[in-house]
Design an enzyme around this catalytic site. Structure first.
Site, PDB file in Angstrom:
ATOM      1  CG  HIS A 196      46.897  37.842  24.339  1.00  0.00           C
ATOM      2  ND1 HIS A 196      45.972  38.852  24.330  1.00  0.00           N
ATOM      3  CD2 HIS A 196      48.092  38.414  24.084  1.00  0.00           C
ATOM      4  CE1 HIS A 196      46.578  40.002  24.064  1.00  0.00           C
ATOM      5  NE2 HIS A 196      47.872  39.769  23.917  1.00  0.00           N
ATOM      6  CG  ASP A 249      51.647  38.989  23.483  1.00  0.00           C
ATOM      7  OD1 ASP A 249      51.038  38.472  24.435  1.00  0.00           O
ATOM      8  OD2 ASP A 249      51.278  40.041  22.929  1.00  0.00           O
ATOM      9  CG  HIS A 269      52.721  44.865  21.450  1.00  0.00           C
ATOM     10  ND1 HIS A 269      52.841  43.583  20.987  1.00  0.00           N
ATOM     11  CD2 HIS A 269      53.329  45.669  20.534  1.00  0.00           C
ATOM     12  CE1 HIS A 269      53.492  43.597  19.822  1.00  0.00           C
ATOM     13  NE2 HIS A 269      53.801  44.850  19.535  1.00  0.00           N
ATOM     14  CG  ASP A 272      47.868  44.061  24.212  1.00  0.00           C
ATOM     15  OD1 ASP A 272      49.021  44.463  23.955  1.00  0.00           O
ATOM     16  OD2 ASP A 272      47.459  42.943  23.854  1.00  0.00           O
ATOM     17  CG  HIS A 273      51.187  42.713  26.940  1.00  0.00           C
ATOM     18  ND1 HIS A 273      51.244  41.429  27.410  1.00  0.00           N
ATOM     19  CD2 HIS A 273      50.630  42.650  25.701  1.00  0.00           C
ATOM     20  CE1 HIS A 273      50.749  40.607  26.498  1.00  0.00           C
ATOM     21  NE2 HIS A 273      50.377  41.331  25.450  1.00  0.00           N
ATOM     22  CG  HIS A 323      55.754  42.402  24.550  1.00  0.00           C
ATOM     23  ND1 HIS A 323      55.013  41.607  25.398  1.00  0.00           N
ATOM     24  CD2 HIS A 323      54.924  42.667  23.498  1.00  0.00           C
ATOM     25  CE1 HIS A 323      53.819  41.390  24.877  1.00  0.00           C
ATOM     26  NE2 HIS A 323      53.730  42.029  23.724  1.00  0.00           N
ATOM     27  CG  HIS A 353      55.287  39.156  20.108  1.00  0.00           C
ATOM     28  ND1 HIS A 353      54.221  39.055  19.242  1.00  0.00           N
ATOM     29  CD2 HIS A 353      54.934  40.092  21.033  1.00  0.00           C
ATOM     30  CE1 HIS A 353      53.267  39.894  19.630  1.00  0.00           C
ATOM     31  NE2 HIS A 353      53.670  40.535  20.703  1.00  0.00           N
TER      32      HIS A 353
HETATM   33 ZN   LIG Z   1      52.372  41.768  22.048  1.00  0.00          ZN
END
Ligand SMILES: [Zn+2]
Length: 247
Positions: free
Chosen positions: A163, A125, A53, A55-56, A51, A106
């Protein structure tokens, strides 16, 4: 093919390595990936995104510039892709098929990557060890249905989530169901392993189905634990997610 786990902050980045070629799942940053590629003397062929976000995806553009790899992800995100993937697309790497599962909830873009021959599942996530992602879509029904689909895969599937939240998730689960010995044993095992160094994925899907409350929203024990003894699985899931958000 081997899987290497990189921990960056509390994000996991996964490298799939076959000889001198590699695939990376959710590169939140480029430097740890470049370093691992260097150690393995492997070149990056493919980036798989679950996805969008940051941080990915933070390492996506520098890694693409450094390696000219292809970038695959679902449609509608902000990252330039070489190919949009959706349900039932199959990618081949190291002679193995990687299947794309659409698992929204999510965010509305989430996909998971499943390697049936090697029994690997990269869940981003959507599903974590002992927990699940937050509901940015505000649509518990969608996330519950995505999780229900993942839990139906074979029990010996190894789960690689996005995570390092296992400790927090299992403490929540243990507080929710203090009498559940499987959760308590899993949490104790995790605490022991933490003393030897940071524990890494994977867990197995069978372990998740037994101890992750978010996969057990249709079980009488979890219904009772959230005071919804007659509640639907979706209502129980929504309440569980709400409690975890405020925990
Ligand atoms: Zn995420």
């Amino acid at each position: 093919m081997e899987v290497e786990t990189l921990l960056h902050g509390d994000n996991y980045i996964y490298l799939l390595i076959d000889g001198d070629e590699a695939v990376v799942v959710d590169p939140g940053a480029a430097p740890p990936v470049l370093e691992a590629l260097d150690q393995h003397r492997a070149s990056l062929k493919l980036i798989l995104l679950t996805h969008y976000h940051g941080d990915h995806t933070g390492g996506c553009i520098p890694l693409k510039q450094a390696s000219r790899c292809r970038v695959l992800g679902s449609a509608g995100g902000p990252i330039p892709l070489d190919e949009e993937v959706s349900e039932s697309r199959t990618i081949t790497f190291a002679g193995l098929s990687i299947s794309v599962f659409s698992v929204p909830g999510h965010t509305s873009h989430d996909v998971a990557y499943y390697v049936p021959q090697a029994k690997l599942l990269f869940t981003g996530d959507t599903l974590f060890a002992g927990g699940c992602g937050r509901l940015f879509t505000n649509d518990p029904e969608r996330l519950w249905s995505s999780l229900s689909r993942l839990r139906a895969l074979p029990g010996d599937t190894r789960v690689y989530g996005g995570h390092d939240y296992a400790r927090d998730n299992l403490e929540f689960a243990a507080a929710l169901e203090p009498e559940n010995t499987a959760i308590r044993q899993r949490l104790n095992g995790l605490i022991k392993r933490e003393r030897m160094g940071p524990p890494h994925p994977p867990s197995t899907l069978a372990e998740e189905c037994k101890t992750n409350p978010f996969l057990r929203c249709d079980s009488p024990e979890v219904r009772v634990a959230v005071n919804l003894p007659e509640g639907s699985a979706v209502a129980v899931f929504a309440e569980l997610r709400r409690r975890k958000d405020h925990w």
